[in-house]
Design an enzyme around this catalytic site. Structure first.
Site, PDB file in Angstrom:
ATOM      1  N   ASP A   1      29.731  -9.424  42.774  1.00  0.00           N
ATOM      2  CA  ASP A   1      28.512  -8.993  43.027  1.00  0.00           C
ATOM      3  C   ASP A   1      27.301  -9.420  41.868  1.00  0.00           C
ATOM      4  O   ASP A   1      27.559 -10.172  40.932  1.00  0.00           O
ATOM      5  CB  ASP A   1      28.237  -7.158  42.945  1.00  0.00           C
ATOM      6  CG  ASP A   1      29.251  -6.814  41.555  1.00  0.00           C
ATOM      7  OD1 ASP A   1      29.488  -7.784  40.962  1.00  0.00           O
ATOM      8  OD2 ASP A   1      29.623  -5.898  41.554  1.00  0.00           O
TER       9      ASP A   1
ATOM     10  N   ASN B   1      33.057   6.833  39.427  1.00  0.00           N
ATOM     11  CA  ASN B   1      33.066   7.478  40.690  1.00  0.00           C
ATOM     12  C   ASN B   1      33.853   6.976  41.659  1.00  0.00           C
ATOM     13  O   ASN B   1      33.822   7.032  42.892  1.00  0.00           O
ATOM     14  CB  ASN B   1      31.421   7.455  41.170  1.00  0.00           C
ATOM     15  CG  ASN B   1      30.914   6.216  41.601  1.00  0.00           C
ATOM     16  OD1 ASN B   1      31.564   4.982  41.264  1.00  0.00           O
ATOM     17  ND2 ASN B   1      29.633   6.225  41.964  1.00  0.00           N
TER      18      ASN B   1
ATOM     19  N   HIS C   1      34.126   3.692  42.528  1.00  0.00           N
ATOM     20  CA  HIS C   1      33.509   2.364  43.201  1.00  0.00           C
ATOM     21  C   HIS C   1      34.176   1.144  42.605  1.00  0.00           C
ATOM     22  O   HIS C   1      34.795   1.107  41.399  1.00  0.00           O
ATOM     23  CB  HIS C   1      32.053   2.416  42.958  1.00  0.00           C
ATOM     24  CG  HIS C   1      31.434   1.755  41.781  1.00  0.00           C
ATOM     25  ND1 HIS C   1      30.320   2.013  41.410  1.00  0.00           N
ATOM     26  CD2 HIS C   1      32.009   1.082  40.666  1.00  0.00           C
ATOM     27  CE1 HIS C   1      30.087   1.457  40.025  1.00  0.00           C
ATOM     28  NE2 HIS C   1      31.232   1.055  39.547  1.00  0.00           N
TER      29      HIS C   1
ATOM     30  N   GLU D   1      29.862   1.904  46.862  1.00  0.00           N
ATOM     31  CA  GLU D   1      29.829   3.222  46.277  1.00  0.00           C
ATOM     32  C   GLU D   1      30.470   4.374  47.475  1.00  0.00           C
ATOM     33  O   GLU D   1      30.881   3.966  48.487  1.00  0.00           O
ATOM     34  CB  GLU D   1      28.253   3.639  46.208  1.00  0.00           C
ATOM     35  CG  GLU D   1      27.515   2.554  45.377  1.00  0.00           C
ATOM     36  CD  GLU D   1      27.760   3.018  43.913  1.00  0.00           C
ATOM     37  OE1 GLU D   1      28.730   3.666  43.486  1.00  0.00           O
ATOM     38  OE2 GLU D   1      27.053   2.179  42.838  1.00  0.00           O
TER      39      GLU D   1
HETATM   40  P1  PGA Z   1      32.955  -0.996  33.485  1.00  0.00           P
HETATM   41  O1  PGA Z   1      32.449  -1.039  34.967  1.00  0.00           O
HETATM   42  O2  PGA Z   1      33.878  -2.151  33.450  1.00  0.00           O
HETATM   43  O3  PGA Z   1      31.749  -1.582  32.630  1.00  0.00           O
HETATM   44  O4  PGA Z   1      33.517   0.580  33.059  1.00  0.00           O
HETATM   45  C1  PGA Z   1      33.588  -1.018  35.885  1.00  0.00           C
HETATM   46  C2  PGA Z   1      32.837  -1.015  37.242  1.00  0.00           C
HETATM   47  O5  PGA Z   1      31.829  -0.245  37.265  1.00  0.00           O
HETATM   48  O6  PGA Z   1      33.202  -1.661  38.218  1.00  0.00           O
END
Ligand code: PGA
Length: 250
Positions: free
Chosen positions: A67, A136, A138, A143
């Protein structure tokens, strides 16, 4: 699914890097799906260390990232292209032309997304997709509630994700509100998936994703339907799985 629990973040990162390096050694021109975020930083550091020692070469590897924020240039310090350059690409022998990150400045996001789907197909699909997971549930910027059938698409970030990512920006207001992201369908088409998680703040999402039902409300839960998933996490992130009786390898 295989679950590896590591004592520390460093051990978790080494285990994840082991799996990626095994893929690269087995198939030197493999297609790696790569992720950004705090979790994989240690994994990339370990890969760089092995490259510098001469144990590993990325000379033939192709990569596609999950992304990119919409509106950020590749040179913006919070862009995911910049993250990949500074955390991995600038320190290994991967050819620049073999690294692919969505263009956050694309004039027409729909055209950019369609071209990215075609690129992944033209590369022959993803051999190993590295993923992190949001609090959450995702994966990439897919999402809760997003359709499992989507390929690369334009997304509106949820308040939860904006909040979580604000730590990387000077202020919450600077966090982009939109991003381009591979969809669940692109991720599920990868031949193998490696998901890394650390910290207590991920424990509930990990539990919901892998012990709960498959539901769009917890995007990572779709991984239960993938035939080749490896979950690598530290104790804090995995303890609810272990308590629920899941078989966890050390
Ligand atoms: P993080 O993010 O590794 O910074 O916790 C993971 C994500 O949001 O996919």
């Amino acid at each position: 699914m295989r679950i590896y629990q590591a004592e520390t973040y460093q051990a978790m990162s080494r285990r994840a890097a082991n799996i990626i390096s095994a893929q690269v050694i087995y198939k030197p021109d493999c297609v790696l799906g790569l992720a950004t975020g705090g979790t994989p930083v240690g994994t990339y550091q370990q890969l760089v260390e092995w490259f510098q020692k001469g144990d590993l070469s990325f000379a033939e590897v192709r990569s596609v990232n999950l992304d990119e924020y919409l509106g950020l240039s590749p040179h913006h310090e919070q862009s995911y292209r910049y993250f990949m350059q500074t955390n991995l690409f600038d320190h290994i022998d991967i050819k620049p032309e073999n690294t692919h990150v969505l263009n956050g400045l694309a004039k027409d996001p729909a055209v950019e997304c369609a071209a990215y789907n075609k690129l992944i197909r033209d590369l022959g699909g993803i051999d190993l997709q590295l993923l992190g997971m949001g609090r959450n549930g995702h994966i990439a910027f897919n999402e809760p509630g997003d359709d499992f059938g989507l390929e690369t698409h334009l997304v509106s970030l949820t308040e939860n994700t904006i909040e979580a990512n604000a730590r990387f920006f000077a202020s919450r207001d600077e966090v982009p509100r939109h991003a381009l992201s591979m969809g669940i369908k692109n991720i599920m088409n990868a031949r193998r998936i490696l998901i890394v998680v650390n910290g207590e703040e991920k424990a509930e999402a990990v539990y919901q994703a892998f012990c709960g039902p498959v539901t769009k409300q917890v995007p990572a839960s779709v991984l239960q339907l993938h035939p080749n998933v490896t979950l690598v996490g530290d104790k804090a992130a995995l303890h609810k799985l272990a308590e629920a009786g899941e078989t966890v390898c050390g």
